[in-house]
Design a protein around this motif. Structure first.
Motif: not given
Length: 143
Positions: A39, A61, A75
């Motif tokens: 992300d 995202v 992440r």
């Protein structure tokens, strides 16, 4: 770079017949890239793009932010998939064949390379697997 210039360059590089086809190629490619990369990389790319192009990255995202059990893993690494899956997703989103999807994605990534900081494209290349990295402009893919 303004959005009209971004999509105009994609249209020219991919030899697409309309601005709408270029916009569809941009959305399909950037959404698929956002699924594959962490992300943070998607956020950094979005920060350097025109708002309309950035939305394709931010939309993906944002979806991950609503699924907290997936967020921690994403992440760090992004969703794991290779070139055939990348091509399939871009083709599905772009309503075209996989070969044409890769040709269009290559054009989008070439224009992306001109639109963002070189360090960010190096970072993008670093987080992509070798197969998908081949779709990047050659000077970044070698990195």
């Amino acid at each position: 770079m303004r959005y009209e210039e971004f999509t105009g360059r994609v249209q020219a590089r991919a030899d697409l017949g309309s601005r709408q086809a270029a916009e569809q190629a941009v959305r399909a490619t950037l959404e698929t890239v956002a699924e594959r990369v962490p992300d943070g990389v998607a956020d950094h790319l979005a920060a350097q793009l025109p708002h309309e192009a950035a939305e394709s990255l931010r939309r993906v995202v944002a979806v991950h932010e609503t699924a907290p059990h997936e967020r921690a893993e994403r992440r760090v690494s992004g969703e794991r998939f290779d070139l055939p899956v990348f091509a399939g997703r871009v083709a599905w989103r772009g309503e075209t064949s996989e070969d044409e999807a890769l040709r269009r994605a290559s054009a989008v990534l070439e224009v992306l390379d001109a639109a963002v900081a070189p360090e960010l494209m190096i970072k993008l290349a670093d987080v992509l697997p070798p197969g998908i990295r081949e779709v990047l402009p050659s000077e970044r893919a070698r990195g």
